[in-house]
Design a protein around this motif. Structure first.
Motif, PDB file in Angstrom:
ATOM      1  N   GLU A 107       0.802  -1.216   0.000  1.00 20.68           N
ATOM      2  CA  GLU A 107       0.000   0.000   0.000  1.00 20.68           C
ATOM      3  C   GLU A 107       0.837   1.269   0.000  1.00 20.68           C
ATOM      4  OE1 GLU A 107      -2.943   0.039   3.025  1.00 20.68           O
ATOM      5  OE2 GLU A 107      -3.842  -1.880   2.441  1.00 20.68           O
ATOM      6  N   SER A 108       1.889   1.296   0.781  1.00 16.67           N
ATOM      7  CA  SER A 108       2.694   2.510   0.913  1.00 16.67           C
ATOM      8  C   SER A 108       3.555   2.728  -0.321  1.00 16.67           C
ATOM      9  CB  SER A 108       3.595   2.409   2.149  1.00 16.67           C
ATOM     10  OG  SER A 108       4.634   3.361   2.112  1.00 16.67           O
ATOM     11  N   ASP A 109       3.455   3.937  -0.920  1.00 14.72           N
ATOM     12  CA  ASP A 109       4.299   4.250  -2.079  1.00 14.72           C
ATOM     13  C   ASP A 109       5.771   4.178  -1.716  1.00 14.72           C
ATOM     14  OD1 ASP A 109       2.020   4.633  -3.526  1.00 14.72           O
ATOM     15  OD2 ASP A 109       2.182   6.819  -3.657  1.00 14.72           O
ATOM     16  N   GLY A 110       6.131   4.714  -0.551  1.00 15.00           N
ATOM     17  CA  GLY A 110       7.529   4.702  -0.136  1.00 15.00           C
ATOM     18  C   GLY A 110       8.051   3.301   0.100  1.00 15.00           C
ATOM     19  N   ARG A 111       7.263   2.491   0.789  1.00 12.44           N
ATOM     20  CA  ARG A 111       7.698   1.125   1.068  1.00 12.44           C
ATOM     21  C   ARG A 111       7.819   0.322  -0.222  1.00 12.44           C
ATOM     22  NH1 ARG A 111       4.461  -3.396   4.673  1.00 12.44           N
ATOM     23  NH2 ARG A 111       6.018  -5.050   4.503  1.00 12.44           N
ATOM     24  N   ARG A 112       6.875   0.540  -1.137  1.00 17.97           N
ATOM     25  CA  ARG A 112       6.933  -0.157  -2.420  1.00 17.97           C
ATOM     26  C   ARG A 112       8.204   0.209  -3.182  1.00 17.97           C
ATOM     27  NH1 ARG A 112       3.366   2.502  -4.884  1.00 17.97           N
ATOM     28  NH2 ARG A 112       1.672   1.568  -3.676  1.00 17.97           N
ATOM     29  N   PHE A 113       8.516   1.497  -3.176  1.00 10.86           N
ATOM     30  CA  PHE A 113       9.694   1.967  -3.898  1.00 10.86           C
ATOM     31  C   PHE A 113      10.961   1.330  -3.341  1.00 10.86           C
ATOM     32  CE2 PHE A 113      13.176   5.138  -3.870  1.00 10.86           C
ATOM     33  CZ  PHE A 113      13.448   5.171  -5.231  1.00 10.86           C
ATOM     34  N   PHE A 114      11.104   1.312  -2.021  1.00 11.61           N
ATOM     35  CA  PHE A 114      12.334   0.771  -1.452  1.00 11.61           C
ATOM     36  C   PHE A 114      12.372  -0.749  -1.490  1.00 11.61           C
ATOM     37  CE2 PHE A 114      12.226   5.062   0.380  1.00 11.61           C
ATOM     38  CZ  PHE A 114      13.432   5.503  -0.145  1.00 11.61           C
ATOM     39  N   THR A 115      11.212  -1.392  -1.519  1.00 14.27           N
ATOM     40  CA  THR A 115      11.189  -2.834  -1.759  1.00 14.27           C
ATOM     41  C   THR A 115      11.700  -3.133  -3.159  1.00 14.27           C
ATOM     42  OG1 THR A 115       9.329  -3.147  -0.238  1.00 14.27           O
ATOM     43  CG2 THR A 115       9.720  -4.878  -1.869  1.00 14.27           C
ATOM     44  N   MET A 116      11.263  -2.333  -4.124  1.00 13.97           N
ATOM     45  CA  MET A 116      11.707  -2.501  -5.505  1.00 13.97           C
ATOM     46  C   MET A 116      13.219  -2.317  -5.612  1.00 13.97           C
ATOM     47  SD  MET A 116      10.572  -0.229  -8.829  1.00 13.97           S
ATOM     48  CE  MET A 116      11.336   1.261  -8.189  1.00 13.97           C
ATOM     49  N   LEU A 117      13.735  -1.244  -5.015  1.00 12.91           N
ATOM     50  CA  LEU A 117      15.180  -1.014  -5.087  1.00 12.91           C
ATOM     51  C   LEU A 117      15.966  -2.085  -4.348  1.00 12.91           C
ATOM     52  CD1 LEU A 117      15.841   2.818  -4.743  1.00 12.91           C
ATOM     53  CD2 LEU A 117      15.514   1.448  -6.789  1.00 12.91           C
ATOM     54  N   GLY A 118      15.379  -2.600  -3.271  1.00 12.57           N
ATOM     55  CA  GLY A 118      16.080  -3.613  -2.487  1.00 12.57           C
ATOM     56  C   GLY A 118      16.362  -4.883  -3.260  1.00 12.57           C
ATOM     57  N   THR A 119      15.554  -5.154  -4.285  1.00 15.51           N
ATOM     58  CA  THR A 119      15.796  -6.353  -5.087  1.00 15.51           C
ATOM     59  C   THR A 119      17.008  -6.198  -5.995  1.00 15.51           C
ATOM     60  OG1 THR A 119      14.380  -5.647  -6.912  1.00 15.51           O
ATOM     61  CG2 THR A 119      13.319  -6.843  -5.113  1.00 15.51           C
ATOM     62  N   LEU A 120      17.518  -4.984  -6.139  1.00 21.51           N
ATOM     63  CA  LEU A 120      18.554  -4.708  -7.129  1.00 21.51           C
ATOM     64  C   LEU A 120      19.937  -4.510  -6.512  1.00 21.51           C
ATOM     65  CD1 LEU A 120      16.480  -2.192  -9.313  1.00 21.51           C
ATOM     66  CD2 LEU A 120      16.815  -4.637  -9.709  1.00 21.51           C
ATOM     67  N   ILE A 121      20.178  -5.119  -5.346  1.00 20.80           N
ATOM     68  CA  ILE A 121      21.452  -4.860  -4.663  1.00 20.80           C
ATOM     69  C   ILE A 121      22.621  -5.651  -5.247  1.00 20.80           C
ATOM     70  CG2 ILE A 121      20.283  -4.324  -2.500  1.00 20.80           C
ATOM     71  CD1 ILE A 121      21.356  -7.010  -1.414  1.00 20.80           C
ATOM     72  N   ARG A 122      22.357  -6.564  -6.175  1.00 14.98           N
ATOM     73  CA  ARG A 122      23.469  -7.367  -6.717  1.00 14.98           C
ATOM     74  C   ARG A 122      24.534  -6.467  -7.343  1.00 14.98           C
ATOM     75  NH1 ARG A 122      20.387 -12.218 -10.033  1.00 14.98           N
ATOM     76  NH2 ARG A 122      18.838 -12.731  -8.408  1.00 14.98           N
ATOM     77  N   ALA A 152      12.246 -14.570   2.861  1.00 19.60           N
ATOM     78  CA  ALA A 152      12.935 -14.195   4.093  1.00 19.60           C
ATOM     79  C   ALA A 152      12.232 -13.004   4.747  1.00 19.60           C
ATOM     80  CB  ALA A 152      14.385 -13.841   3.795  1.00 19.60           C
ATOM     81  N   PRO A 153      12.277 -12.905   6.072  1.00 21.37           N
ATOM     82  CA  PRO A 153      11.660 -11.762   6.745  1.00 21.37           C
ATOM     83  C   PRO A 153      12.236 -10.444   6.229  1.00 21.37           C
ATOM     84  CG  PRO A 153      12.345 -13.432   8.330  1.00 21.37           C
ATOM     85  CD  PRO A 153      12.903 -13.842   7.006  1.00 21.37           C
ATOM     86  N   GLU A 154      11.413  -9.418   6.260  1.00 21.46           N
ATOM     87  CA  GLU A 154      11.851  -8.123   5.742  1.00 21.46           C
ATOM     88  C   GLU A 154      13.086  -7.611   6.471  1.00 21.46           C
ATOM     89  OE1 GLU A 154      10.017  -3.755   4.585  1.00 21.46           O
ATOM     90  OE2 GLU A 154       8.841  -5.163   5.784  1.00 21.46           O
ATOM     91  N   GLU A 155      13.171  -7.882   7.759  1.00 18.63           N
ATOM     92  CA  GLU A 155      14.327  -7.416   8.522  1.00 18.63           C
ATOM     93  C   GLU A 155      15.617  -8.027   7.989  1.00 18.63           C
ATOM     94  OE1 GLU A 155      16.053  -7.638  13.080  1.00 18.63           O
ATOM     95  OE2 GLU A 155      13.893  -7.466  12.777  1.00 18.63           O
ATOM     96  N   ALA A 156      15.574  -9.309   7.592  1.00 22.31           N
ATOM     97  CA  ALA A 156      16.761  -9.957   7.034  1.00 22.31           C
ATOM     98  C   ALA A 156      17.164  -9.311   5.715  1.00 22.31           C
ATOM     99  CB  ALA A 156      16.506 -11.452   6.843  1.00 22.31           C
ATOM    100  N   GLN A 157      16.171  -8.975   4.887  1.00 20.95           N
ATOM    101  CA  GLN A 157      16.454  -8.294   3.626  1.00 20.95           C
ATOM    102  C   GLN A 157      17.088  -6.930   3.884  1.00 20.95           C
ATOM    103  OE1 GLN A 157      16.138  -9.259   0.436  1.00 20.95           O
ATOM    104  NE2 GLN A 157      16.761  -7.272  -0.383  1.00 20.95           N
ATOM    105  N   ARG A 158      16.556  -6.192   4.840  1.00 23.81           N
ATOM    106  CA  ARG A 158      17.092  -4.865   5.140  1.00 23.81           C
ATOM    107  C   ARG A 158      18.513  -4.949   5.702  1.00 23.81           C
ATOM    108  NH1 ARG A 158      13.717  -3.229   1.780  1.00 23.81           N
ATOM    109  NH2 ARG A 158      11.688  -2.491   2.481  1.00 23.81           N
ATOM    110  N   GLU A 159      18.740  -5.955   6.538  1.00 28.71           N
ATOM    111  CA  GLU A 159      20.095  -6.117   7.089  1.00 28.71           C
ATOM    112  C   GLU A 159      21.089  -6.401   5.982  1.00 28.71           C
ATOM    113  OE1 GLU A 159      23.693  -7.742   8.570  1.00 28.71           O
ATOM    114  OE2 GLU A 159      22.257  -8.898   7.386  1.00 28.71           O
ATOM    115  N   LEU A 160      20.692  -7.215   5.012  1.00 27.00           N
ATOM    116  CA  LEU A 160      21.568  -7.516   3.881  1.00 27.00           C
ATOM    117  C   LEU A 160      21.834  -6.259   3.056  1.00 27.00           C
ATOM    118  CD1 LEU A 160      23.056  -9.730   2.246  1.00 27.00           C
ATOM    119  CD2 LEU A 160      20.951  -9.983   0.919  1.00 27.00           C
ATOM    120  N   GLU A 161      20.801  -5.471   2.811  1.00 29.79           N
ATOM    121  CA  GLU A 161      20.976  -4.225   2.059  1.00 29.79           C
ATOM    122  C   GLU A 161      21.950  -3.299   2.780  1.00 29.79           C
ATOM    123  OE1 GLU A 161      17.133  -2.461   1.344  1.00 29.79           O
ATOM    124  OE2 GLU A 161      16.278  -4.414   0.868  1.00 29.79           O
TER     125      GLU A 161
END
Length: 631
Positions: free
Chosen positions: A271-286, A364-373
């Motif tokens: 729902e959140s535009d901001g959260r959606r945006f950073f979820t999208m960018l988070g997939t591109l950390i390779r 994986a839990p969102e916290e794990a994804q954020r920690e990796l980022e």
């Protein structure tokens, strides 16, 4: 405690085995191909010849199965994310333009299609991307917006009657800039733009936009310009893109996280535009991970050149008339050996990061994804800053010879310089690291604007950064000891790094809590402190990774050498930040002087093994063919 001596001789192959780790077989395969004649150097090439050579080499890479490593097996890939990153990193031993071009094609462009798109996009494009039938671009950065991606100006407005998006650059600041593959070879671009439908902006989304027709000319409404000569990486065809009411079909939206129906209705599970945006960018950390690793490989190459040169170059005479090999001078050892220790340390931390990226489950839990980022951001910053510093040091250590293009260091210096600001400006990335620590990786932590950071910290700062009294008592006991061998106690070193991190983070938190009602000014006034928090956190991660790698080394002689090299990393890091440790009572004046004496002693102890340590990197010999080493 006793400090055991390093064996007189250590097998460099045992060091290579420790360094190569989990993807050792893949690394051997990459080295084998890079030794082939076609992966030649770039000295003397003009920009156009360099670009042709890089594209030719890219096609040779496409003929292997390595471009498929990071892609889904349903479309011809090999489902090996870690292997894909490692194969990109290894290209850092050679022409970095090839590494960047490969990263744009298969990492950024291909990765965006795979990770932001859905099955129809995958079926239509992924095989063609892997085999290089379709060359593409990653068009995110704008002239007016680099790090602040959330506020890009390019728009993609949905037109229901035609079922098309209209992609447009409304002002000069919206020009897409520094876009790899754009100036010469790219056919299709992933364009990041503000999605507008029903008169409402829904934030930044990614769209597939053709930029050239089948003849190679710019597509209608697309203007392409060459960025021109750069300080380095001139084998990459960086270009500028602008769009004048360019129409693309509705399915051009990469719609994994959001979609637009035929009638223009917008939908998203987030729902959140901001959260959606950073979820999208988070997939591109390779890409960020790969840049840090490639910087490490380039650093290894530079230090190999400098150590080999220092091991044969002679300057000035001893009393008996014999000229001295320059690496026998403590000053020269001080230049190169701490840099070499940090390069090993960062390599092992990078290996752990790649493994964590590979092993992270899709659910994986969102916290794990954020920690990796966060970890990826911090290591990219430290790896690339270290590359800039260490390659400059290597150049200076080779004197005038290091300044000649034929001796390779000049190009390495130029090519890696931009690494500190692409795939995320390092200063911004360290703020991301610190914010993650302060907010325990809450869902909004990736918003890097100072105001958003200050507001979020003020509202949700958690009380997890208190100093640990038990750790403090342990450090105080050892700090007050007269036994200098305490400096080589790994537990003391690691506790000291942990204590510094906890104290700095606690201090930042307290300053933010005590701030005024002007949240922007509060954050801005402690920004230097925030950056320090990010840096010391990464220092601690790196030391811990090095210590684990030492423990995992199977060869006892190599393990002992790595033990002493780890000591040099820890103590030279402490020495570089002695002011903080002294100001905060973590070192006495006498203990601070003992740290410097220990660094000097370690340099002398490791001097006989300097050549072995760089040989352990196993840089392909053709990329070390510098005239200054010929005799």
């Amino acid at each position: 405690m006793d400090v055991p001596a390093v064996p007189a001789k250590v097998d460099p192959d045992a060091l290579t085995a420790a360094l190569d780790g989990r993807w050792a077989e893949l690394k051997r395969d990459v080295r084998t191909q890079m030794r082939a004649e076609e992966f030649r150097g770039t000295v003397g090439l003009d920009a156009e010849a360099h670009r042709r050579q890089v594209l030719d080499q890219l096609r040779k890479l496409a003929a292997t199965d390595r471009p498929a490593l990071g892609f889904d097996s349903a479309y011809g890939g090999l489902d090996d994310v870690g292997g894909a990153v490692v194969s990109f990193e290894m290209l850092g031993y050679g022409d970095l333009s090839l590494m960047v071009k490969a990263g744009v094609q298969w990492g950024l462009f291909g990765g965006a299609v795979q990770l932001l798109g859905t099955a129809p996009h995958h079926e239509k494009y992924l095989r063609r991307i892997m085999n290089l039938d379709l060359l593409g671009c990653f068009a995110m950065t704008e002239h007016g917006h680099g790090s602040d991606v959330q506020h890009l100006h390019t728009t993609a407005t949905y037109d229901p009657p035609t079922r098309e998006f209209v992609v447009h650059s409304p002002d000069p600041g919206a020009t897409k800039e520094f876009i790899g593959n754009a100036a010469r070879d790219g056919q299709l671009a992933v364009v990041f733009a503000q999605l507008v439908t029903g008169g409402q902006s829904r934030g930044v989304h990614a769209f597939l936009v053709p930029i050239r027709d089948e003849s190679g000319s710019a597509a209608p409404g697309v203007t392409i310009a060459d960025c021109g000569a750069k300080a380095g990486l001139n084998g990459v065809d960086n270009g500028r893109l602008t769009f004048d009411q360019v129409r693309v079909p509705r399915d051009a939206l990469l719609n994994r996280f959001a979609d637009v129906a035929v009638d223009g209705t917008y939908s998203s599970a987030i729902e959140s535009d901001g959260r959606r945006f950073f979820t999208m960018l988070g997939t591109l950390i390779r890409g960020r991970v790969s840049v840090g690793g490639s910087a490490g490989c380039a650093t290894q190459r530079a230090l190999t050149l400098a150590v080999r040169y220092g091991d044969q170059r002679r300057q000035f005479q001893r009393p008996d008339g014999e000229e001295v090999v320059v690496l026998d001078y403590l000053g020269h050892q001080r230049k190169l050996l701490p840099a070499l220790a940090k390069t090993y340390a960062l390599h092992f931390a990078q290996e752990e990061l790649v493994a964590a990226l590979h092993d992270l489950a899709p659910d994986a839990p969102e916290e794990a994804q954020r920690e990796l980022e966060s970890r990826a951001a911090g290591l990219k910053a430290v790896n690339t800053w270290h590359a800039t510093s260490a390659i400059q040091t290597a150049r200076e250590a080779c004197g005038g010879s290091g300044y000649l293009s034929s001796n390779l260091l000049a190009d390495l210096k130029a090519d890696t310089d931009v690494f500190t600001t692409f795939e995320g400006d390092n200063t911004v990335l360290l703020q991301l690291v610190a914010k993650g620590l302060l907010t325990q990786y809450k869902e909004h932590f990736a918003d890097l604007s100072p105001l958003a950071t200050a507001r979020f910290v003020a509202e949700q700062l958690v009380d997890t950064v208190m100093e640990h009294s038990a750790a403090r008592r342990f450090l105080e006991r050892l700090t007050e000891s007269d036994d200098a061998t305490v400096l080589f106690d790994r537990e003391w070193q690691q506790r000291l790094f942990e204590d510094r991190e906890e104290h700095v983070l606690s201090s930042v938190a307290n300053r933010l809590r005590r701030g005024s009602s002007d949240l922007f000014e509060v954050f801005n006034s402690v920004q230097d402190h925030v950056l320090l928090a990010g840096r010391v956190h990464v220092d601690r991660l790196v030391l811990d990774a090095f210590a684990r790698a030492v423990g995992a080394c199977a060869d006892p002689d190599a393990q002992m050498l790595l033990t002493r090299l780890c000591d040099l990393y820890a103590l030279s890091t402490i020495e570089a930040d002695r002011a903080w440790f002294l100001e905060h009572g973590r070192l006495t004046v006498g203990r601070s002087k003992a740290v410097t004496a220990a660094v000097n002693a370690l340099c002398g102890e490791l001097r006989p093994h300097a050549r072995t340590l760089v040989d352990g990197f196993a840089v392909p010999e053709q990329f070390l063919a510098a005239p200054m080493l010929a005799g």
